[in-house]
Design a protein around this motif. Structure first.
Motif, PDB file in Angstrom:
ATOM      1  N   ARG A  37       0.857  -1.186   0.000  1.00 42.99           N
ATOM      2  CA  ARG A  37       0.000   0.000   0.000  1.00 42.99           C
ATOM      3  C   ARG A  37       0.889   1.231   0.000  1.00 42.99           C
ATOM      4  NH1 ARG A  37      -5.216   0.377   2.127  1.00 42.99           N
ATOM      5  NH2 ARG A  37      -4.902   2.575   1.718  1.00 42.99           N
ATOM      6  N   LYS A  41      -4.214   5.891  -1.226  1.00 44.53           N
ATOM      7  CA  LYS A  41      -4.978   4.962  -2.068  1.00 44.53           C
ATOM      8  C   LYS A  41      -4.271   4.581  -3.364  1.00 44.53           C
ATOM      9  CE  LYS A  41      -9.172   4.167  -0.277  1.00 44.53           C
ATOM     10  NZ  LYS A  41      -9.663   2.864  -0.010  1.00 44.53           N
ATOM     11  N   ASN A  77       0.247  -5.537   4.061  1.00 43.14           N
ATOM     12  CA  ASN A  77      -0.237  -5.275   2.707  1.00 43.14           C
ATOM     13  C   ASN A  77       0.879  -5.369   1.676  1.00 43.14           C
ATOM     14  OD1 ASN A  77      -3.072  -4.606   3.206  1.00 43.14           O
ATOM     15  ND2 ASN A  77      -2.227  -2.945   4.410  1.00 43.14           N
ATOM     16  N   ALA A  94      -6.623  -8.585  -3.725  1.00 49.77           N
ATOM     17  CA  ALA A  94      -6.838  -7.897  -2.445  1.00 49.77           C
ATOM     18  C   ALA A  94      -6.268  -6.484  -2.482  1.00 49.77           C
ATOM     19  CB  ALA A  94      -6.210  -8.700  -1.303  1.00 49.77           C
ATOM     20  N   LEU A  95      -5.048  -6.332  -2.987  1.00 45.05           N
ATOM     21  CA  LEU A  95      -4.463  -4.993  -3.078  1.00 45.05           C
ATOM     22  C   LEU A  95      -5.220  -4.122  -4.073  1.00 45.05           C
ATOM     23  CD1 LEU A  95      -0.597  -5.618  -2.934  1.00 45.05           C
ATOM     24  CD2 LEU A  95      -1.998  -4.440  -1.245  1.00 45.05           C
ATOM     25  N   LYS A  97      -8.354  -4.214  -4.748  1.00 47.38           N
ATOM     26  CA  LYS A  97      -9.598  -3.779  -4.108  1.00 47.38           C
ATOM     27  C   LYS A  97      -9.343  -2.623  -3.138  1.00 47.38           C
ATOM     28  CE  LYS A  97     -12.294  -8.004  -4.559  1.00 47.38           C
ATOM     29  NZ  LYS A  97     -12.882  -9.158  -3.889  1.00 47.38           N
ATOM     30  N   GLN A  98      -8.242  -2.680  -2.389  1.00 50.34           N
ATOM     31  CA  GLN A  98      -7.938  -1.643  -1.393  1.00 50.34           C
ATOM     32  C   GLN A  98      -7.696  -0.269  -2.012  1.00 50.34           C
ATOM     33  OE1 GLN A  98      -4.925  -2.620   1.540  1.00 50.34           O
ATOM     34  NE2 GLN A  98      -5.379  -4.788   1.290  1.00 50.34           N
TER      35      GLN A  98
END
Length: 145
Positions: A37, A41, A77, A94-95, A97-98
């Motif tokens: 991350r 964002k 992350n 997953a990343l 989506k974040q």
């Protein structure tokens, strides 16, 4: 002197979640790098040396309570990665989506000094257009740059 990543361009995300990294940025990433991350964002791709330096700075300079939170955020992350033969990186679901990339057809690849950031195009463009040029000039002046 260290070479920095610069520039930005929108690249296609294929059906498997892969995105090309610009040829002029690939060698700076090295054979293996960390995807984690980023700030605001986005996904950040760190060359191993930069990642290790970043985590070492957190470990050495941040108090234990804050360090635990930072290490948890970034390390939980994070994933060690490498580019495929076509210079693409596989972004895990997953990343994606974040950082609002899941289901997107393209993303902005941004060379941000010591790391490469991958942004949702709309979020990147909003961030870029929100920059106040006078404020940038004032900040530089305040530091004598």
């Amino acid at each position: 002197m260290e070479e920095y990543f610069v520039g930005h361009k929108a690249y296609k995300i294929d059906a498997k979640g892969r995105i090309s990294i610009p040829a002029n940025m690939r060698s700076g990433l090295g054979n293996e790098f960390i995807a984690s991350r980023g700030f605001g964002k986005c996904l950040a791709l760190y060359p191993m040396e930069e990642w290790n330096s970043f985590m070492q700075k957190i470990h050495e300079t941040v108090n234990q309570k804050d360090r635990k939170q930072l290490e948890f955020f970034f390390s939980a992350n994070a994933e060690k990665m490498s580019l495929d033969g076509q210079g693409r990186v596989l972004l895990n679901e997953a990343l994606r989506k974040q950082v609002n990339l899941f289901g997107e057809e393209q993303a902005e690849v941004f060379g941000n000094n010591n790391r490469i950031e991958i942004w949702n195009c709309d979020l990147f463009n909003a961030q870029l257009s929100a920059i106040d040029e006078q404020a940038v000039e004032d900040i530089l002046d305040s530091y004598g740059i």
